[in-house]
Design a protein around this motif. Structure first.
Motif, short mmCIF file in Angstrom:
data_model
loop_
_atom_site.label_atom_id
_atom_site.label_comp_id
_atom_site.label_asym_id
_atom_site.label_seq_id
_atom_site.Cartn_x
_atom_site.Cartn_y
_atom_site.Cartn_z
N SER A 14 0.83 -1.21 0.00
CA SER A 14 0.00 0.00 0.00
C SER A 14 0.86 1.26 0.00
N VAL A 15 1.98 1.23 0.71
CA VAL A 15 2.89 2.38 0.71
C VAL A 15 3.54 2.54 -0.65
N LEU A 16 3.97 1.43 -1.25
CA LEU A 16 4.59 1.50 -2.58
C LEU A 16 3.58 2.02 -3.61
N ALA A 17 2.33 1.62 -3.49
CA ALA A 17 1.29 2.09 -4.42
C ALA A 17 1.08 3.59 -4.26
N GLN A 18 1.07 4.07 -3.02
CA GLN A 18 0.91 5.51 -2.78
C GLN A 18 2.06 6.28 -3.42
N LYS A 19 3.27 5.75 -3.28
CA LYS A 19 4.44 6.42 -3.86
C LYS A 19 4.35 6.46 -5.38
N SER A 20 3.91 5.38 -6.00
CA SER A 20 3.84 5.36 -7.46
C SER A 20 2.72 6.26 -7.96
N GLU A 21 1.63 6.41 -7.21
CA GLU A 21 0.54 7.31 -7.59
C GLU A 21 0.96 8.77 -7.51
N SER A 22 1.81 9.09 -6.53
CA SER A 22 2.22 10.49 -6.35
C SER A 22 3.47 10.87 -7.15
#
Length: 160
Positions: free
Chosen positions: A150-158
């Motif tokens: 979930s943290v990696l997904a947030q980073k890729s979205e931002s």
């Protein structure tokens, strides 16, 4: 014959602050963090580098503090779980219920934070490799894996 152990005053950079401590040459970083500085997030468990409960970051890389002498940390940036207050990975661990008894949690949080910084595009195999350095006896690693994903997904979205 009396054996006198020499202690030295050393300066450590911990969570962005300079701290003076008195340490013997044989004092581990784990011991100094917990006993002298009251930073108890890093946990003593196996004390031989197998479990990862004592993981801290040294210059951004996960290190098992039970294996590092305090004197070896001089001149390096030490980050403990206390230094990651309100970080995305801590929030993800709460949201994904990625802990049970909590003893190993701080070590996992430190390792997962470093993974998110150094491998922001990590795939499942890389995540599994990084998680192998920490042991949990209470839970499967599914919730922990979901937290880091979930943290990696947030980073890729931002990311631009």
């Amino acid at each position: 014959m009396l054996n006198i152990v020499k202690k030295s005053l050393i300066e450590l950079n911990i969570n962005g602050e300079k701290k003076l401590v008195v340490a013997r040459p044989a004092d581990t970083l784990l011991h100094v963090l917990r006993e002298q500085l009251g930073l108890t997030g890093a946990k003593p468990s196996c004390k031989n580098g197998d479990c990862g409960a004592c993981t801290v970051l040294i210059d951004g890389k996960p290190i098992k503090s039970c294996l590092m002498l305090a004197a070896e940390a001089i001149g390096h940036e030490i980050t403990t779980v206390e230094g990651l207050r309100n970080s995305p990975i801590q929030q993800a661990f709460v949201e994904k219920f990625a802990f049970q008894c909590g003893y190993c949690t701080s070590g996992f949080i430190m390792n997962c934070h470093a993974l998110s910084v150094h491998q922001p595009n990590a795939k499942d195999e890389t995540i599994r490799e990084w998680l192998q350095s920490n042991l949990c006896r209470c839970t499967g690693y599914e919730e922990i894996t979901e937290a880091i994903k979930s943290v990696l997904a947030q980073k890729s979205e931002s990311a631009p």
